[in-house]
Design an enzyme around this catalytic site. Structure first.
Site, PDB file in Angstrom:
ATOM      1  N   GLY A  65      -3.653   4.277  -8.856  1.00  0.00           N
ATOM      2  CA  GLY A  65      -5.022   4.671  -8.593  1.00  0.00           C
ATOM      3  C   GLY A  65      -5.773   4.687  -9.915  1.00  0.00           C
ATOM      4  N   CYS A  66      -6.995   4.167  -9.927  1.00  0.00           N
ATOM      5  CA  CYS A  66      -7.709   3.984 -11.197  1.00  0.00           C
ATOM      6  C   CYS A  66      -7.971   5.312 -11.908  1.00  0.00           C
ATOM      7  CB  CYS A  66      -9.001   3.215 -10.979  1.00  0.00           C
ATOM      8  SG  CYS A  66     -10.114   3.916  -9.724  1.00  0.00           S
ATOM      9  N   ASN A  67      -8.416   6.318 -11.174  1.00  0.00           N
ATOM     10  CA  ASN A  67      -8.648   7.624 -11.794  1.00  0.00           C
ATOM     11  C   ASN A  67      -7.339   8.236 -12.274  1.00  0.00           C
ATOM     12  OD1 ASN A  67     -11.496   7.717 -11.133  1.00  0.00           O
ATOM     13  ND2 ASN A  67     -10.903   8.184  -9.040  1.00  0.00           N
TER      14      ASN A  67
END
Length: 348
Positions: free
Chosen positions: A150-152
């Site tokens: 997940g990017c975050n």
């Protein structure tokens, strides 16, 4: 002979970014692109910026259309890839850019996602410290199933894991606030992501410990050495199409000096091609990483508050998703890790 590639979910933002990067990869040949509601159209009709791939036909996303390739990238909504991957054979390297194979805890999956649990794959953040001098990279070598992050989650994990691994920050009372572009939420039409709603405004969401990337962050910090990490995580949508600027703070461990703090991050990322700690007193901007598979970090010690402050900038569609997926695939296949990936951003 190039390796044959299929990309599922090719009409979305993550799928489009995968294709943009794969189009310039020296060892891959894109042969199949799939979609759901856009199946039957030419790729150029839904991804008009991909001129070199515009004539490809979007076909239905099924195990049959994905079979027979050397590498399969999945860019599907959470819950959609698990059932498909169970029907793919062991011959292909499969990289899932969705959430279905990121979490090792079934309880965490049930609490934050729900639905069927498909188990964890090798986590696609090569630079992540996982205790001692080890990095997640070594667990990707020869892998046949990879979960892109997940990017975050990966942005915050890369920000804090060096300090956890070195014992210079405490794993509890971590606070992360992120400015994020709306492309991280996908291409589906949502009222809160309309231009009229976000232009000229900053909009918090998933406040109060509800964001689905929280257990993924905690999992990564446990790998780095934290027993029971706690984090207050607040994302804020800002009017930029792509990018993340994460500001994370953690309590300074007793007796640790500012020099020891900087040394921990310098040691963790020395020689890494895609993660860079900026010189003391310098801090990153999202503008400097757009289009690049680069994470830039800035570090400071707030002596008065007794906290370490880490700022991280990434392009959520590149280092946050598609770039991480391709970088991890390169490692798994024994290809040069930098193949098809740029460290230079686009400006202005």
């Amino acid at each position: 002979m190039p390796l044959s590639v299929a990309v599922a979910g090719a009409s979305g933002y993550a799928g489009g970014e995968l294709l943009r990067l794969l189009a310039g990869h020296p060892e891959f040949e894109i042969r199949t692109v799939t979609a759901h509601s856009n199946a039957g159209q030419k790729l150029g009709a839904v991804q008009p910026h991909l001129r070199s791939l515009a004539s490809l036909d979007l076909v239905d996303t099924t195990p049959e259309t994905l079979a027979g390739h050397d590498v399969v990238f999945l860019a599907l909504p959470h819950g959609a890839s698990g059932a498909i991957t169970e029907q793919l054979g062991d011959e292909a390297l499969v990289v899932d850019c969705g959430a279905d194979h990121r979490l090792a805890s079934e309880a965490d999956w049930a609490a934050f996602y729900g639905g069927d649990f498909f188990g964890a794959w090798a986590y696609g953040v090569p630079e992540l410290p996982i205790g001692g001098a080890r990095k997640q990279r070594e667990l990707l070598v020869g892998a046949r199933r990879i979960a892109a992050p997940g990017c975050n989650a990966s942005t915050v994990a890369l920000s804090l894991a060096p300090g956890i691994a070195a014992g210079v920050i405490l794993p509890t009372d971590i606070v992360s606030v992120l400015a994020v572009g709306p492309s991280g939420a996908g291409k589906a039409l949502k009222t809160n992501l309309l231009a009229a709603e976000i232009l000229g405004s900053a909009n918090p969401y998933a406040v109060g410990g509800t964001h689905r990337h929280i257990p993924e962050i905690q999992q990564a910090l446990r790998w780095a050495g934290a027993a029971e990490p706690t984090i207050s995580f607040t994302p804020v949508i800002v009017p930029m199409s792509r990018g993340i600027l994460a500001t994370s703070t953690a309590v300074l461990a007793p007796g640790v000096t500012a020099a020891e703090v900087r040394a921990a991050w310098e040691a963790a990322y020395a020689g890494e091609p895609f993660v860079e700690l900026l010189p003391e007193g310098h801090f990153p901007r999202t503008a400097d990483v757009l289009g690049a598979n680069t994470a830039l970090l800035g570090l400071a010690v707030d002596e008065a508050a007794g906290r370490v402050v880490v700022l991280a900038a990434v392009d959520n569609l590149v280092k946050g998703t598609a770039g991480a997926a391709i970088q991890s695939a390169n490692i798994a296949l024994g290809l040069p890790e930098r193949a098809g990936l740029a460290t230079n951003g686009v400006a202005p």
